[in-house]
Design an enzyme around this catalytic site. Structure first.
Site, PDB file in Angstrom:
ATOM      1  N   ASP A 383      11.000  -7.503  -0.562  1.00  0.00           N
ATOM      2  CA  ASP A 383      10.768  -5.963  -0.726  1.00  0.00           C
ATOM      3  C   ASP A 383      11.347  -5.356   0.435  1.00  0.00           C
ATOM      4  O   ASP A 383      11.325  -5.597   1.498  1.00  0.00           O
ATOM      5  CB  ASP A 383       9.090  -5.998  -0.559  1.00  0.00           C
ATOM      6  N   GLU A 420      15.608  -6.174  -2.722  1.00  0.00           N
ATOM      7  CA  GLU A 420      15.308  -4.557  -3.078  1.00  0.00           C
ATOM      8  C   GLU A 420      16.105  -4.064  -2.228  1.00  0.00           C
ATOM      9  O   GLU A 420      15.832  -3.877  -1.013  1.00  0.00           O
ATOM     10  CB  GLU A 420      13.767  -4.361  -3.144  1.00  0.00           C
TER      11      GLU A 420
END
Length: 747
Positions: A383, A420
């Site tokens: 993330d 990401e």
């Protein structure tokens, strides 16, 4: 320390001074003598006593709490601490029954380690008290009154019941975990990246709805009960949204009578501990057993498990946040701080983990190794991964040591590393994320370009052709490898696929922020009616657009990923930021599976089609016919016009058939996409003599007829074809056959 008494006998046995029972254990040592090896048993016994608890220095290289014969070794480190104490609690109690300070000899460098003998691991929990300077301007905020959670804790207490916290002011504590899970000869699938079909899901939301029909809704066991569904659908990787221990009640609010929680879980409490509220039963001292059983079962059935991991921030927040662990251990080591000691906020949630400090690097690497070795995890999605490439002052690094170490680590050699490639501080690295040919990326450019093109925006044909062909304009195969792009149109963050074609605007009022949260630029289209409707024409158009998106995603080079429920039109009612909605907004409504069975069948058949045809996944070598591996086409073959109004695109793949020999056929596949609201007459590329185009997919056909499974049943197509409005057609080059007078077929 004055209260610690030394056991002076060098020959101490199980009878301590005064006849006390003292736990001991034996260590087998090897000693060389006269060129011969022989074994000597030496008793390792307590050497100090603190309030009747027998102790000795522990294992300094084994972080966390480790069970040893006769006791438990507790190890923790802090660069700036002046003292450290171990607090032991009876299970479920607020106050400790003893606090044992680490004697000075129990510290080497910055590491404190101590074995406490005679503990029953089933009946105690533990935390630490750490003292040191309080100088906020330097980022030092030690507070010896704060109980701190072990960063290496394998289980966190007080979190076992979803939505119930043991008390806002109660400290987090850890539990000792024994590892008795038998992996036997379980082998990980090791599926090549280009062959993966990733299915992103939320463990709780996947089966929490009553319609899921499972015995243990909202749990790891509930997910395992859906294994037959996953296999029938054809996905071979599940990407689990955060399962590290997090506190869903941390930001508990109530809006219009609805309790809102931190449902998604992007606020980690402890990186090494699984979320115990996702288990069907309480697993005292065996935390993780149910998750391991899930991973083992999925792997045995050819499905890999990828974890969504959050190493960019923690739940401790900014200056107003609580002490949980890192703040009280070494605040200025674990977090990026401004020169005046305040928190950088590149994560958007208060703090930013200082990922490129050597101590934090080691923590993250140890954590990932733990999940790979103890849980056999197949991959990680990071993330806001761009944060992991920032220097300690927040600036982007040209050669981030953490990312490089992860790329080359031998334990992580076979796991997928997916970034990401952006963060909340404005750093956007899609196409430029450091990779060493190991890192893949969530391709945000694929999402944005495809969303716009599929709803009919103009001027995107060239860009979309690049995305479908593997985004080599972003990911140079020489430097990035061929499998850098993870293609997606929807994920947990944003609209579901159904909502993408049902809402022009976000509808996040239920989140309580006056609809100010969530992305404003969704590239969505409601097909003529905002939200739910009974209009048959609108419903039919929405389903066609969903099938278009599925067809293009499964026919694109790279790794496809889609969000759970998209395959049967699951909706979040226009909420594109459902992070706090632990209710029907986020839970999958399984009644929609039957209602939209045609969409599910389309997904299932497209997945199967992708698996059968390797040229939809990756280059298989030069085609004998001379066609390039990938080519772009417009209304006329070999001519993709630069007209800004172009809404038609054809992409053709050509290569060897799977395991093709010298005399076997090429595999030539044409993907035609007409996103105009009017039909388009298209001239197809001419095929070599003896071959003809046959139609495998046509989203304009009635439900159930859009995909033909077998080549022999595919309808032949002339070299010119009329594409219906807003439709996708996939054609295969096949050998021409003719019927003879006896009804037989001949080449």
């Amino acid at each position: 320390m004055t209260n610690i008494k030394r056991n002076v006998s060098d020959n101490a046995d199980e009878s301590g001074s005064g006849g006390e029972r003292v736990a001991t254990f034996k260590v087998k040592k090897v000693r060389q003598s006269s060129g011969m090896d022989h074994f000597v048993w030496k008793e390792l016994v307590p050497i100090d006593t603190y309030q009747n608890y027998k102790i000795r220095p522990g294992f300094f290289l084994q972080n966390g709490a480790v069970v040893v014969p006769g006791g438990v070794s507790f190890t923790i480190y802090s660069q700036h601490a002046t003292a450290c104490s171990l607090a032991l609690f009876e299970r479920g109690c607020k106050d400790p029954f003893v606090v044992i300070p680490f004697p000075e000899p129990y510290r080497i460098g910055n590491v404190f380690s101590m074995i406490v003998f005679g503990l029953d691991i089933e009946n105690f929990e533990y935390a630490y008290l750490v003292d040191g300077p309080y100088e906020p301007e330097r980022g030092l905020i030690f507070d010896q009154t704060k109980y701190l959670l072990d960063p290496f804790a394998k289980a966190v207490t007080g979190q076992s019941k979803w939505g119930q916290r043991q008390g806002v002011e109660e400290p987090y504590k850890a539990r000792v975990v024994t590892n008795g899970f038998d992996w036997a000869n379980c082998k990980q699938p090791l599926i090549p990246m280009q062959d993966l079909i990733i299915y992103e899901l939320h463990v709780r939301g996947f089966t929490r709805h009553a319609s899921s029909g499972v015995k243990h809704p909202g749990t790891f066991d509930g997910l395992m009960e859906k294994l037959p569904y996953l296999k029938a659908l054809g996905v071979n990787a599940v990407e689990l949204m955060p399962i590290f221990e997090f506190d869903e009640c941390r930001d508990l609010r109530e809006v219009n009578g609805v309790k809102l929680l931190n449902y998604w879980g992007y606020n980690p409490i402890c990186f090494f501990a699984p979320n115990t509220s996702y288990t069907a039963g309480v697993e005292y001292n065996q935390e993780g057993k149910e998750l391991k059983a899930l991973i083992k079962t999925l792997n045995e059935n050819g499905i890999e498990v990828i974890l969504d991991v959050v190493f960019n921030h923690t739940a401790e927040g900014d200056e107003r946040g609580p002490y949980i662990s890192f703040k009280g251990l070494d605040n200025n080591v674990y977090y990026m701080l401004t020169p005046d000691g305040r928190y950088y906020n590149f994560s958007g949630v208060g703090n930013t983990l200082n990922a490129n400090h050597p101590v934090v690097q080691r923590l993250i690497l140890d954590c990932l190794r733990y999940w790979v070795t103890e849980y056999r995890v197949d991959g990680f999605r990071f993330d806001l991964a761009s944060i992991l490439g920032r220097n300690e002052d927040g600036s982007p690094s040209n050669n981030p040591p953490l990312l490089k170490n992860l790329a080359y680590d031998p334990i992580l050699a076979n796991v997928k590393l997916i970034a990401e490639a952006w963060d909340a501080g404005g750093l956007y690295q899609v196409g430029s994320f450091p990779s060493w040919k190991r890192w893949s990326e969530w391709n945000g450019r694929y999402r944005d370009d495809l969303r716009r093109f599929l709803k009919g925006d103009s001027g995107l044909a060239e860009a979309v052709a690049e995305r479908i062909a593997g985004s080599h304009d972003l990911y140079d195969p020489v430097h990035r490898g061929k499998n850098a792009s993870v293609n997606f149109i929807t994920c947990h963050d944003g609209f579901t696929l159904y909502d993408l074609y049902s809402y022009n605007e976000k509808h996040n009022e239920a989140n309580g922020w006056n609809n100010s949260d969530g992305e404003n630029h969704n590239h969505s289209w409601n097909c003529g009616a905002e939200g739910e409707t009974e209009e048959p024409g609108v419903i039919a158009l929405r389903k066609r657009l969903i099938k278009n998106a599925c067809a293009v995603l499964m026919a694109s080079q790279g790794t496809p990923m889609f969000y759970a429920g998209d395959e049967f039109c699951n909706t979040q009612y226009g909420n594109n930021n459902a992070y706090c909605q632990d209710n029907e907004v986020s839970w999958l409504d399984w009644t929609l599976l039957e209602k939209n069975r045609d969409v599910y069948e389309f997904f299932r058949k497209m997945i199967a089609l992708r698996k059968r045809h390797p040229n939809l996944r990756d280059s298989t070598g030069q085609a004998k016919c001379g066609f390039p591996y990938v080519s772009k086409h417009g209304l006329e073959p070999w001519n993709l016009t630069e007209d800004i109004e172009t809404r038609y695109l054809g992409v053709m793949f050509a290569g060897k058939a799977e395991e093709a020999g010298a005399d076997q056929e090429d595999e030539v596949i044409y993907v035609g996409m007409n996103m105009h609201w009017e039909s388009r007459h298209v001239v197809l590329p001419a095929l070599p003599l003896g071959l003809e185009w046959r139609m495998a997919v046509n989203t304009a056909l009635p439900a159930g007829e859009e995909i033909v499974d077998e080549l022999c049943k595919m309808k032949a197509v002339h070299h010119e074809f009329d594409f219906e409005p807003r439709s996708v057609v996939i054609m295969m080059a096949c050998r021409i056959h003719r019927e003879d007078s006896r009804g037989g077929r001949h080449k």
